[in-house]
Design an enzyme around this catalytic site. Structure first.
Site, PDB file in Angstrom:
ATOM      1  N   ASP A  33      44.427  44.927  75.504  1.00 37.20           N
ATOM      2  CA  ASP A  33      45.693  43.000  75.754  1.00 37.20           C
ATOM      3  C   ASP A  33      46.739  44.314  74.803  1.00 37.20           C
ATOM      4  OD1 ASP A  33      45.769  40.070  74.189  1.00 37.20           O
ATOM      5  OD2 ASP A  33      47.662  41.443  74.268  1.00 37.20           O
ATOM      6  N   ILE A  34      47.908  43.925  75.326  1.00 33.17           N
ATOM      7  CA  ILE A  34      48.817  44.680  75.289  1.00 33.17           C
ATOM      8  C   ILE A  34      49.191  44.748  73.691  1.00 33.17           C
ATOM      9  CG2 ILE A  34      50.933  42.802  75.633  1.00 33.17           C
ATOM     10  CD1 ILE A  34      52.317  44.696  78.059  1.00 33.17           C
ATOM     11  N   HIS A 104      40.855  33.654  79.689  1.00 34.42           N
ATOM     12  CA  HIS A 104      40.566  34.809  79.432  1.00 34.42           C
ATOM     13  C   HIS A 104      40.155  34.102  78.307  1.00 34.42           C
ATOM     14  CE1 HIS A 104      44.313  33.183  78.157  1.00 34.42           C
ATOM     15  NE2 HIS A 104      44.736  34.430  77.068  1.00 34.42           N
TER      16      HIS A 104
HETATM   17  P1  5GP Z   1      46.803  33.775  74.573  1.00 36.43           P
HETATM   18  O1  5GP Z   1      47.532  33.576  73.459  1.00 36.43           O
HETATM   19  O2  5GP Z   1      46.836  32.976  76.273  1.00 36.43           O
HETATM   20  O3  5GP Z   1      44.523  33.234  74.818  1.00 36.43           O
HETATM   21  O4  5GP Z   1      46.364  34.875  75.179  1.00 36.43           O
HETATM   22  C1  5GP Z   1      47.625  36.249  75.758  1.00 36.43           C
HETATM   23  C2  5GP Z   1      46.979  37.051  75.817  1.00 36.43           C
HETATM   24  O5  5GP Z   1      47.944  37.696  77.288  1.00 36.43           O
HETATM   25  C3  5GP Z   1      47.505  37.484  74.418  1.00 36.43           C
HETATM   26  O6  5GP Z   1      46.590  38.707  73.292  1.00 36.43           O
HETATM   27  C4  5GP Z   1      48.868  38.883  75.256  1.00 36.43           C
HETATM   28  O7  5GP Z   1      49.650  40.644  73.900  1.00 36.43           O
HETATM   29  C5  5GP Z   1      48.491  39.405  76.205  1.00 36.43           C
HETATM   30  N1  5GP Z   1      49.307  39.615  77.126  1.00 36.43           N
HETATM   31  C6  5GP Z   1      50.378  38.544  77.589  1.00 36.43           C
HETATM   32  N2  5GP Z   1      51.569  39.358  78.575  1.00 36.43           N
HETATM   33  C7  5GP Z   1      50.232  40.618  78.983  1.00 36.43           C
HETATM   34  C8  5GP Z   1      50.757  41.965  80.058  1.00 36.43           C
HETATM   35  O8  5GP Z   1      51.387  41.909  80.498  1.00 36.43           O
HETATM   36  N3  5GP Z   1      49.284  42.892  80.007  1.00 36.43           N
HETATM   37  C9  5GP Z   1      48.075  42.397  79.253  1.00 36.43           C
HETATM   38  N4  5GP Z   1      47.684  43.511  79.019  1.00 36.43           N
HETATM   39  N5  5GP Z   1      48.298  41.583  78.402  1.00 36.43           N
HETATM   40  C10 5GP Z   1      49.622  40.868  77.782  1.00 36.43           C
END
Ligand code: 5GP
Length: 120
Positions: A33-34, A104
């Site tokens: 995760d970034i 994810h």
């Molecule tokens: P959600 O809130 O959709 O469950 O989680 C999305 C996740 O994607 C977040 O934890 C965020 O930090 C991660 N994320 C968003 N953009 C990127 C990216 O460009 N690269 C990576 N590796 N993770 C990302």
């Protein structure tokens, strides 16, 4: 919900945006995760175009479903979380707080994570 080919994880899968890869097989990709919330914060995604777990569980093939679960286990092994424990989170839709509309699973670990949800 219709799958959006421009979502950030679709771009990672196409190689348009880099990622720190942890594991890959024909059906699945796992990467860091970034913006990690814990010492281990790895994301596992199917390579197929699935918006959410709702979409994936309904439409994915048995091979995709098996590969996804095994990829999560593989990440757990690579990160050495088997004995210390870990948490899996999948946010789905609006109330689930999903930000990226490609399924994810967050694999979180490396320290005690406390209660599952912040007390309201
Ligand atoms: P959600 O809130 O959709 O469950 O989680 C999305 C996740 O994607 C977040 O934890 C965020 O930090 C991660 N994320 C968003 N953009 C990127 C990216 O460009 N690269 C990576 N590796 N993770 C990302």
């Amino acid at each position: 919900m219709t799958y959006d080919d421009q979502n950030i994880f679709a771009k990672i899968l196409r190689g348009e945006i880099p990622c720190k890869k942890v594991h890959e097989d024909i059906h699945t990709l796992a990467f860091e995760d970034i913006n990690p919330h814990t010492p281990v914060h790895t994301l596992v995604i199917p390579k197929g175009k699935y918006v959410s777990m709702t979409d994936f569980a309904a439409k994915a093939s048995d091979a995709e479903l098996a590969a996804f679960n095994r990829a999560i286990l593989k990440v757990v092994e690579i990160k050495g979380l088997q004995n210390s424990g870990y948490r899996l989170i999948t946010n789905n839709g609006l109330n689930g707080g999903q930000e990226v509309p490609h399924l994810h699973v967050h694999v979180l670990g490396g320290r005690p994570l406390g209660p599952m949800l912040t007390r309201m």
